[in-house]
Design a protein around this motif. Structure first.
Motif, short mmCIF file in Angstrom:
data_model
loop_
_atom_site.label_atom_id
_atom_site.label_comp_id
_atom_site.label_asym_id
_atom_site.label_seq_id
_atom_site.Cartn_x
_atom_site.Cartn_y
_atom_site.Cartn_z
N UNK A 211 0.82 -1.21 0.00
CA UNK A 211 0.00 0.00 0.00
C UNK A 211 0.86 1.26 0.00
N UNK A 212 1.95 1.25 0.71
CA UNK A 212 2.84 2.40 0.75
C UNK A 212 3.41 2.68 -0.64
N UNK A 213 3.80 1.62 -1.34
CA UNK A 213 4.32 1.79 -2.71
C UNK A 213 3.25 2.38 -3.62
N UNK B 35 6.99 0.66 -9.73
CA UNK B 35 6.14 -0.24 -10.50
C UNK B 35 6.71 -1.66 -10.53
N UNK B 36 8.01 -1.76 -10.71
CA UNK B 36 8.63 -3.09 -10.73
C UNK B 36 8.45 -3.80 -9.40
N UNK B 37 8.62 -3.09 -8.31
CA UNK B 37 8.43 -3.70 -6.99
C UNK B 37 6.98 -4.11 -6.78
N UNK B 38 6.04 -3.27 -7.22
CA UNK B 38 4.62 -3.61 -7.10
C UNK B 38 4.26 -4.84 -7.92
N UNK B 39 4.81 -4.94 -9.12
CA UNK B 39 4.53 -6.10 -9.97
C UNK B 39 4.98 -7.40 -9.31
N UNK B 40 6.07 -7.34 -8.58
CA UNK B 40 6.59 -8.53 -7.91
C UNK B 40 5.83 -8.83 -6.63
N UNK B 41 5.55 -7.80 -5.84
CA UNK B 41 4.96 -8.00 -4.52
C UNK B 41 3.45 -8.21 -4.54
N UNK B 42 2.73 -7.58 -5.45
CA UNK B 42 1.27 -7.65 -5.45
C UNK B 42 0.73 -9.08 -5.56
N UNK B 43 1.23 -9.91 -6.47
CA UNK B 43 0.70 -11.28 -6.51
C UNK B 43 0.93 -12.04 -5.21
N UNK B 44 2.03 -11.77 -4.53
CA UNK B 44 2.32 -12.44 -3.26
C UNK B 44 1.28 -12.06 -2.22
N UNK B 45 0.94 -10.80 -2.16
CA UNK B 45 -0.06 -10.34 -1.19
C UNK B 45 -1.42 -10.90 -1.53
N UNK B 46 -1.79 -10.92 -2.82
CA UNK B 46 -3.10 -11.43 -3.22
C UNK B 46 -3.23 -12.91 -2.88
N UNK B 47 -2.17 -13.68 -3.04
CA UNK B 47 -2.22 -15.10 -2.70
C UNK B 47 -2.41 -15.30 -1.21
N UNK B 48 -1.85 -14.43 -0.41
CA UNK B 48 -1.99 -14.55 1.04
C UNK B 48 -3.41 -14.24 1.48
#
Length: 76
Positions: free
Chosen positions: A35-37, A60-73
């Motif tokens: 969310x901070x990003x 954007x690159x960090x969000x692309x990597x991290x967002x799927x991880x958060x959604x899976x959780x």
């Protein structure tokens, strides 16, 4: 004896495991701080000079990597 341990395992799977997974997922989401990003990107959207082009790309690159991880959780 086996039935007793199977019953204990079933109770654990129904009570302890979901609680532990919820706690773990919230801690991981907090550490990832997606969310901070996203907020930083949104603030930069309205004011083009706020973020450098390279910084926007990095966010954007960090969000692309991290967002799927958060959604899976968050999936049940």
């Amino acid at each position: 004896m086996q039935a007793h341990f199977e019953n204990i395992q079933r109770i654990s799977d129904m009570t302890t495991l979901p609680h532990a997974m919820l706690s773990l997922s919230s801690q991981v989401a907090e550490e990832l701080d997606v969310m901070n990003l996203a907020e930083r990107l949104m603030k930069g959207k309205g004011r083009p000079n706020t973020l450098a082009s390279s910084e926007r790309l990095e966010l954007w690159d960090r969000l692309k990597i991290l967002s799927p991880s958060v959604m899976q959780l968050q999936d049940p």
